[in-house]
Design a protein around this motif. Structure first.
Motif, short mmCIF file in Angstrom:
data_model
loop_
_atom_site.label_atom_id
_atom_site.label_comp_id
_atom_site.label_asym_id
_atom_site.label_seq_id
_atom_site.Cartn_x
_atom_site.Cartn_y
_atom_site.Cartn_z
N VAL A 133 9.29 12.99 -11.49
CA VAL A 133 10.44 13.87 -11.29
C VAL A 133 10.66 13.99 -9.78
CG1 VAL A 133 10.02 15.17 -13.41
CG2 VAL A 133 8.99 15.96 -11.26
N GLN A 134 11.84 14.51 -9.41
CA GLN A 134 12.12 14.72 -7.99
C GLN A 134 12.60 16.17 -7.82
OE1 GLN A 134 14.33 11.45 -6.38
NE2 GLN A 134 13.72 11.89 -4.28
N TYR A 135 12.02 16.85 -6.87
CA TYR A 135 12.30 18.27 -6.66
C TYR A 135 13.52 18.48 -5.76
CZ TYR A 135 7.88 19.37 -8.92
OH TYR A 135 6.88 19.50 -9.84
N PRO A 136 14.05 19.71 -5.73
CA PRO A 136 15.22 19.99 -4.87
C PRO A 136 15.00 19.62 -3.41
CG PRO A 136 14.92 21.78 -6.43
CD PRO A 136 13.72 20.88 -6.58
N ASP A 137 13.74 19.67 -2.94
CA ASP A 137 13.48 19.30 -1.54
C ASP A 137 13.34 17.78 -1.36
OD1 ASP A 137 11.01 18.86 -2.70
OD2 ASP A 137 9.90 20.26 -1.44
N GLY A 138 13.56 17.02 -2.43
CA GLY A 138 13.50 15.56 -2.36
C GLY A 138 12.13 14.98 -2.60
N TYR A 139 11.11 15.81 -2.70
CA TYR A 139 9.75 15.33 -2.91
C TYR A 139 9.57 14.81 -4.34
CZ TYR A 139 7.85 17.00 1.55
OH TYR A 139 7.57 17.18 2.89
N ILE A 140 8.90 13.68 -4.45
CA ILE A 140 8.66 13.03 -5.74
C ILE A 140 7.30 13.46 -6.27
CG2 ILE A 140 8.15 10.79 -6.81
CD1 ILE A 140 10.19 9.59 -4.77
N LYS A 141 7.21 13.62 -7.59
CA LYS A 141 5.93 13.95 -8.23
C LYS A 141 5.76 13.07 -9.46
CE LYS A 141 2.33 16.29 -9.88
NZ LYS A 141 0.98 16.12 -9.33
N ILE A 142 4.71 12.26 -9.46
CA ILE A 142 4.42 11.40 -10.60
C ILE A 142 4.01 12.26 -11.79
CG2 ILE A 142 2.74 9.76 -11.55
CD1 ILE A 142 2.76 8.26 -9.01
N LYS A 143 4.55 11.90 -12.95
CA LYS A 143 4.12 12.53 -14.19
C LYS A 143 3.19 11.61 -14.96
CE LYS A 143 6.09 16.53 -13.97
NZ LYS A 143 5.25 17.74 -13.92
N ASP A 144 3.45 10.30 -14.88
CA ASP A 144 2.57 9.35 -15.56
C ASP A 144 3.04 7.93 -15.34
OD1 ASP A 144 0.29 8.84 -17.08
OD2 ASP A 144 0.83 10.37 -18.54
N ARG A 145 2.15 6.98 -15.64
CA ARG A 145 2.58 5.61 -15.82
C ARG A 145 3.30 5.54 -17.15
NH1 ARG A 145 2.98 1.75 -12.26
NH2 ARG A 145 2.37 0.15 -13.74
N ARG A 197 2.02 16.22 -4.61
CA ARG A 197 3.22 15.42 -4.85
C ARG A 197 3.17 14.12 -4.04
NH1 ARG A 197 8.03 19.60 -3.85
NH2 ARG A 197 6.83 19.93 -1.94
N GLN A 198 3.84 13.12 -4.57
CA GLN A 198 3.83 11.82 -3.88
C GLN A 198 4.74 11.82 -2.67
OE1 GLN A 198 3.23 12.12 -7.25
NE2 GLN A 198 1.18 11.46 -6.65
N GLY A 199 5.65 12.79 -2.60
CA GLY A 199 6.38 13.03 -1.37
C GLY A 199 7.66 12.24 -1.20
N VAL A 200 7.89 11.79 0.02
CA VAL A 200 9.16 11.16 0.41
C VAL A 200 8.86 9.79 1.03
CG1 VAL A 200 10.32 13.37 0.77
CG2 VAL A 200 9.05 12.33 2.65
N ARG A 201 9.92 9.00 1.23
CA ARG A 201 9.74 7.63 1.71
C ARG A 201 9.07 7.59 3.09
NH1 ARG A 201 14.36 6.20 5.22
NH2 ARG A 201 15.82 7.93 5.22
N TYR A 202 8.32 6.51 3.30
CA TYR A 202 7.76 6.22 4.61
C TYR A 202 8.90 6.08 5.62
CZ TYR A 202 2.71 5.26 5.10
OH TYR A 202 1.36 5.37 5.29
N HIS A 203 8.58 6.29 6.89
CA HIS A 203 9.61 6.26 7.93
C HIS A 203 10.50 5.02 7.86
CE1 HIS A 203 7.85 9.64 10.16
NE2 HIS A 203 8.91 9.61 10.92
N GLY A 208 0.85 -1.19 0.00
CA GLY A 208 0.00 0.00 0.00
C GLY A 208 0.88 1.23 0.00
N PRO A 209 0.63 2.19 0.89
CA PRO A 209 1.43 3.42 0.88
C PRO A 209 2.86 3.20 1.36
CG PRO A 209 -0.05 3.41 2.77
CD PRO A 209 -0.40 2.21 1.94
N ALA A 210 3.82 3.75 0.61
CA ALA A 210 5.22 3.66 1.02
C ALA A 210 5.94 4.99 0.85
CB ALA A 210 5.94 2.55 0.25
N THR A 211 5.22 6.01 0.35
CA THR A 211 5.70 7.39 0.43
C THR A 211 4.57 8.23 0.98
OG1 THR A 211 5.02 8.22 -1.75
CG2 THR A 211 7.17 7.10 -1.63
N VAL A 212 4.92 9.39 1.52
CA VAL A 212 3.94 10.30 2.11
C VAL A 212 4.36 11.73 1.78
CG1 VAL A 212 5.17 10.39 4.32
CG2 VAL A 212 2.73 10.93 4.25
N CYS A 213 3.39 12.61 1.68
CA CYS A 213 3.68 14.02 1.41
C CYS A 213 3.49 14.81 2.70
CB CYS A 213 2.74 14.54 0.31
SG CYS A 213 3.16 16.19 -0.28
N PRO A 214 4.53 14.86 3.55
CA PRO A 214 4.41 15.61 4.81
C PRO A 214 4.25 17.10 4.53
CG PRO A 214 6.34 14.16 4.82
CD PRO A 214 5.86 14.26 3.42
#
Length: 548
Positions: free
Chosen positions: A428-440, A362-368, A337-343
């Motif tokens: 893509v991944q932003y300078p703050d490390g957050y991931i953002k899906i563009k597509d399958r 954004r899909q965010g960063v890895r789960y703890h 299920g979820p393995a990244t989070v957008c804090p």
């Protein structure tokens, strides 16, 4: 050479125990035996009672020859027996196979055969389809069928099994001396992927991954003791994102729900003081778009978790108006299920709703407790620059990753190529490390040699005030190869033309990204609320997709 820190310091039962979420219910029953654990209609059960029932279930299965390495399938909605299955079945040493309740008999028969189920527990609502599935099995091995009854089920169904669930439990030992797995790598659950083409793949979870993802859920939500959790998310979907085990770890309350409907959800939140719930965007949209009169009296501060697609600005704004706190997560069946989070960060509160929606989408960063999640170039297997522009594939590694695909070494090897789990999601991944899906990877639209992200176009469509749901797929085109085709589900009472949709998109997108065809109607969705793009691709080439 042996380190001095390993000499004469052996691993033993006093200093090492395999991780397993089964320990969570044992502790809940020991520390909070009289606290409420399950609510279902008029039914109330404490943690002591639920734990005893789980031990009875494990014992009853063991007495019927079910043990380590055996699969036990369940065809259940979000009811008390489904909560019990998440503990009682693995306590017997067996592997829980929670079946999607919306599947057809042929798909279920395949899963029963492929997973070599030794027993199946069936809710009366699904007795008909299960009876057909059992008849379609190719495996002649005997199958123990246990019938569940539910006071909230109003239909009339003939039992299909040889035992009634309550009688089956009564024959089990309430003091059953279950043991944690000798190895935390042992399988705890089998979950099948959607299988949009060909047969679905069987994803195998281990005890360690289930335990650490359950704990990560607590950490991502800062979940305190005794939460009241509403079961809007199907427990058959990635084992309810591991929340059956999470709720036990916090000695919370499982508020069960047979059907996901706006009135039922709102009533449950008001009646039981619900503090947390999860769901696909469609579930949250259902609440946001419910009549104001229905929502009157809703408590504020309810924590909601959304996955499946990026929450559009209208949803975030609607949830804020309701006083709900929305957390965006991302994952797949293969990562529990979820393995990244957008804090969220405090400074995000100071920006306008549009920018806040962009950040939260954004899909965010890895789960703890996930080791790593990053965007990687699939050819070089090196991370892409953190520039928010360079596209790569989201990949995971760590404990919150499946053992592999059952009986499918080739698919397992491919999925784990280069020491990472390949999701197939382009991002893509932003300078703050957050991931953002563009597509399958399969959803990218290539028009005249230009790549168009269907998600980017969908984000724009969701900004239209009358759009309830939207999806964009490729439509074959003689000149451009393919062009974007928009499928739009409007809010009740809305009156919008295809030209209106196109004009809206033209304000926000480059011309070649604007949909060249628009189709109105209800979007086909999976049982977990995800839009079925493969169905829309079939329609995109038909007369239903009208060029504009």
């Amino acid at each position: 050479m042996t380190s001095i820190f390993d000499q004469d310091l052996p691993r033993n039962p006093a200093n090492f125990a395999p991780l397993s979420p089964l320990s969570f219910i044992e502790r809940a029953a020991e520390v909070y035996p009289q606290r409420l654990a399950v609510v279902h209609g008029d039914l109330r059960r404490t943690w002591s009672e639920v734990y005893t029932r789980c031990r009875r279930l494990a014992s009853a299965l063991a007495r019927r020859g079910v043990g380590k390495g055996d699969a036990v399938a369940v065809m259940l909605p979000n009811t008390p027996p489904m909560v019990e299955a998440h503990f009682g079945i693995p306590m017997s040493g067996a592997v829980l196979n929670a079946l999607n309740t919306r599947l057809d008999a042929e798909s279920i028969a395949f899963m029963l055969d492929h997973g070599e189920a030794k027993a199946v527990i069936v809710d009366p609502e699904f007795a008909g389809v299960m009876k057909k599935a059992i008849a379609l099995r190719k495996n002649s091995r005997p199958l123990l069928v246990v019938d569940v009854s539910d006071a909230l089920f109003t239909g009339t169904v003939e039992p299909i099994g040889e035992a009634a669930y309550e009688d089956f439990l009564a024959g089990g030992d309430p003091e059953f001396a279950w043991e944690p797995p000798a190895d935390e790598w042992d399988a705890i659950a089998l979950n099948y992927t959607s299988g949009t083409t060909g047969n679905p793949k069987g994803v195998v979870y281990h005890h360690r991954g289930a335990a650490v993802n359950a704990i990560s859920n607590i950490l991502e939500w800062d979940m305190g003791r005794h939460p009241v959790y509403l079961w809007t998310l199907p427990m058959f979907h990635c084992n309810g994102w591991c929340f059956p085990w999470t709720v036990a770890a916090r000695a919370g309350v499982n508020v069960c729900l047979r059907k996901v409907e706006a009135q039922a959800i709102i009533d449950a939140i008001k009646t039981h003081g619900v503090t947390h719930y999860c769901g696909a965007p469609i579930v949250h949209g259902m609440l946001v778009n419910a009549p104001d009169e229905m929502k009157k009296g809703l408590p504020t501060g309810v924590k909601a978790m959304v996955a499946g697609a990026a929450p559009p600005a209208s949803m975030i704004e609607g949830m804020e108006r309701m006083g709900f706190d929305l957390t965006h997560v991302y994952g797949l069946t293969e990562v529990y299920g979820p393995a990244t989070v957008c804090p969220k960060h405090d400074e995000w509160n100071d920006v306008d709703i549009g920018e806040r929606a962009r950040l939260n989408a954004r899909q965010g960063v890895r789960y703890h407790l996930q080791r790593d999640a990053r965007v990687i170039d699939a050819q070089t297997m090196k991370p892409v620059p953190l520039d928010g522009e360079t596209m790569g594939e989201i990949m995971f590694r760590g404990n919150i990753t499946m053992k592999g695909y059952l009986k499918n070494k080739a698919a397992t090897d491919e999925a784990f190529g280069g020491g990472w789990f390949h999701t197939g999601d382009l991002a893509v991944q932003y300078p703050d490390g957050y991931i953002k899906i563009k597509d399958r990877s399969k959803d990218i639209i290539i028009s005249g040699g230009e790549n168009i992200s269907s998600i980017e176009v969908e984000d724009v469509l969701y900004r239209h005030p009358d759009v309830l749901a939207a999806a964009v797929v490729a439509k074959p085109d003689a000149k451009w190869g393919e062009t974007p085709c928009a499928f739009v589900e409007l809010k009740a009472g809305a009156s919008v033309t295809a030209q209106d949709i196109v004009a809206h998109c033209e304000k926000h997108l480059a011309g070649f990204k604007v949909p060249k065809a628009v189709v109105f109607g209800e979007l086909p969705k999976t049982s977990t609320g995800k839009i079925q793009k493969f169905e829309l691709r079939k329609q995109a080439g038909s007369a239903a997709a009208i060029d504009v």
